[in-house]
Write an enzyme that holds these catalytic residues in place. Structure first.
Site, PDB file in Angstrom:
ATOM      1  N   LYS A 115     -46.886  44.811 -43.367  1.00  0.00           N
ATOM      2  CA  LYS A 115     -48.300  45.076 -43.628  1.00  0.00           C
ATOM      3  C   LYS A 115     -48.441  45.506 -45.081  1.00  0.00           C
ATOM      4  CE  LYS A 115     -52.036  45.122 -40.912  1.00  0.00           C
ATOM      5  NZ  LYS A 115     -52.348  43.978 -40.028  1.00  0.00           N
ATOM      6  N   THR A 169     -47.368  43.938 -37.136  1.00  0.00           N
ATOM      7  CA  THR A 169     -47.723  44.558 -38.416  1.00  0.00           C
ATOM      8  C   THR A 169     -48.821  45.595 -38.230  1.00  0.00           C
ATOM      9  OG1 THR A 169     -49.388  42.889 -39.009  1.00  0.00           O
ATOM     10  CG2 THR A 169     -47.098  42.435 -39.623  1.00  0.00           C
ATOM     11  N   HIS A 203     -51.815  43.975 -79.087  1.00  0.00           N
ATOM     12  CA  HIS A 203     -51.916  43.705 -80.512  1.00  0.00           C
ATOM     13  C   HIS A 203     -53.217  44.237 -81.109  1.00  0.00           C
ATOM     14  CE1 HIS A 203     -48.393  41.163 -80.328  1.00  0.00           C
ATOM     15  NE2 HIS A 203     -48.944  40.435 -79.372  1.00  0.00           N
TER      16      HIS A 203
END
Length: 303
Positions: A17, A62, A252
């Protein structure tokens, strides 16, 4: 009659899960405490029958894994992401004969108190804490980490002397901004799930501090050098940490050419920069204690 062999074999597999959101409050009189987690459970074991024949006889649903997370949060509380992950992983591998391996991956979101009530909070604008616990055959491996820790040095960084070819246009810069959003995982020495000396929370905060101190204290000739110094500082001062994996995207900041407007734009004068979000350089490496093996997956930050 002998059954013909299967033409295709089942390889490594797991199920579970993902992203179970659980928030646990603890009340200490009028002062409340919050642990806010995102928990993912991955289970593996004797799963041939369900894949080949559709037999669920060895499958823990699950949904049960989800319920277990909630029940453990109430029954045991959440002392730390690492401790909570250890309790869950051991539970799944010791109570189900068909499950041999459990991996619990946890993100923790920080809240800070606001006002003077003791029960009002504001979501902290800081990094996300990470933990991963894997239990297999009685052995427990604990990884701690963080992601989204954005840091910046506005000087003491340069980038010069690099390889140049026909496609190189980047000018050398001896006074540049260095910024990155740190993702780091570190592996604790094998103690079968026992907390480090200072405890899981203090160990995490110490590693975080070591990363920040090294970033701030390094005169950077390259982001790779800074990465190594950050990792080495954690290993040097961290209690029982043998390996750290760092992923540093280069955020950057390009100093603009303002000469068309009759303006200088030197770093020493307080310059104006263009903050570019993409594309970006991505610097990744593992720093190890001498004699230790590299065990953290190189792509863990992207899983």
């Amino acid at each position: 009659m002998t059954a013909s062999p299967r033409p295709f074999l089942l390889g490594p597999n797991q199920y579970g899960k993902a992203e179970i959101r659980v928030l646990k409050t603890t009340r200490d009189g009028a002062t409340h405490h919050v642990r806010d987690l995102n928990v993912s459970v991955a289970l593996a074991g004797d799963m041939d029958a369900v894949h080949y024949d559709g037999s669920n006889a060895g499958v823990l649903p699950t949904d049960t894994a989800k319920n277990t997370v909630f029940a453990f949060a109430r029954r045991h509380g959440i002392e730390s992401p690492e401790r909570f992950g250890i309790e869950l992983a051991r539970h799944f591998t010791t109570t189900q004969d068909s499950l041999h391996r459990a991996r619990i991956r946890i993100e923790e979101y920080a809240w800070e108190r606001t006002g003077d009530t003791g029960h009002s909070f504001v979501r902290a604008g800081r990094e996300t804490r990470l933990a991963q616990v894997t239990c297999e055959g009685g052995d427990v491996e604990v990884l701690s980490g963080l992601t989204g820790m954005t840091v910046m040095n506005t000087t003491d960084s340069e980038f010069t002397g690099y390889v140049k070819d026909a496609y190189t246009t980047l000018p050398e810069d001896r006074d540049r901004i260095l910024a990155t959003a740190v993702t780091a995982w570190w592996r604790h020495r094998e103690t079968n799930g026992a907390a480090p000396g200072p405890g899981w929370d203090d160990s995490y905060m110490a590693a975080r501090t070591h990363l920040l101190d090294a970033f701030a204290g390094t005169y950077s000739l390259s982001l790779q050098q800074t990465l190594y110094r950050m990792g080495a500082h954690v290993l040097e001062l961290g209690d029982g940490i043998d390996e750290i994996r760092l992923s540093l995207p280069n955020k950057h900041h390009f100093r603009l050419d303002l000469t068309p407007f009759d303006l200088s734009n030197e770093a020493a004068e307080g310059a104006v920069y263009f903050a570019a979000d993409r594309p970006y350089g991505l610097i990744e490496a593992t720093v190890l204690r001498a004699g230790a093996a590299a065990l953290i997956p190189a792509d863990l930050a992207n899983l």
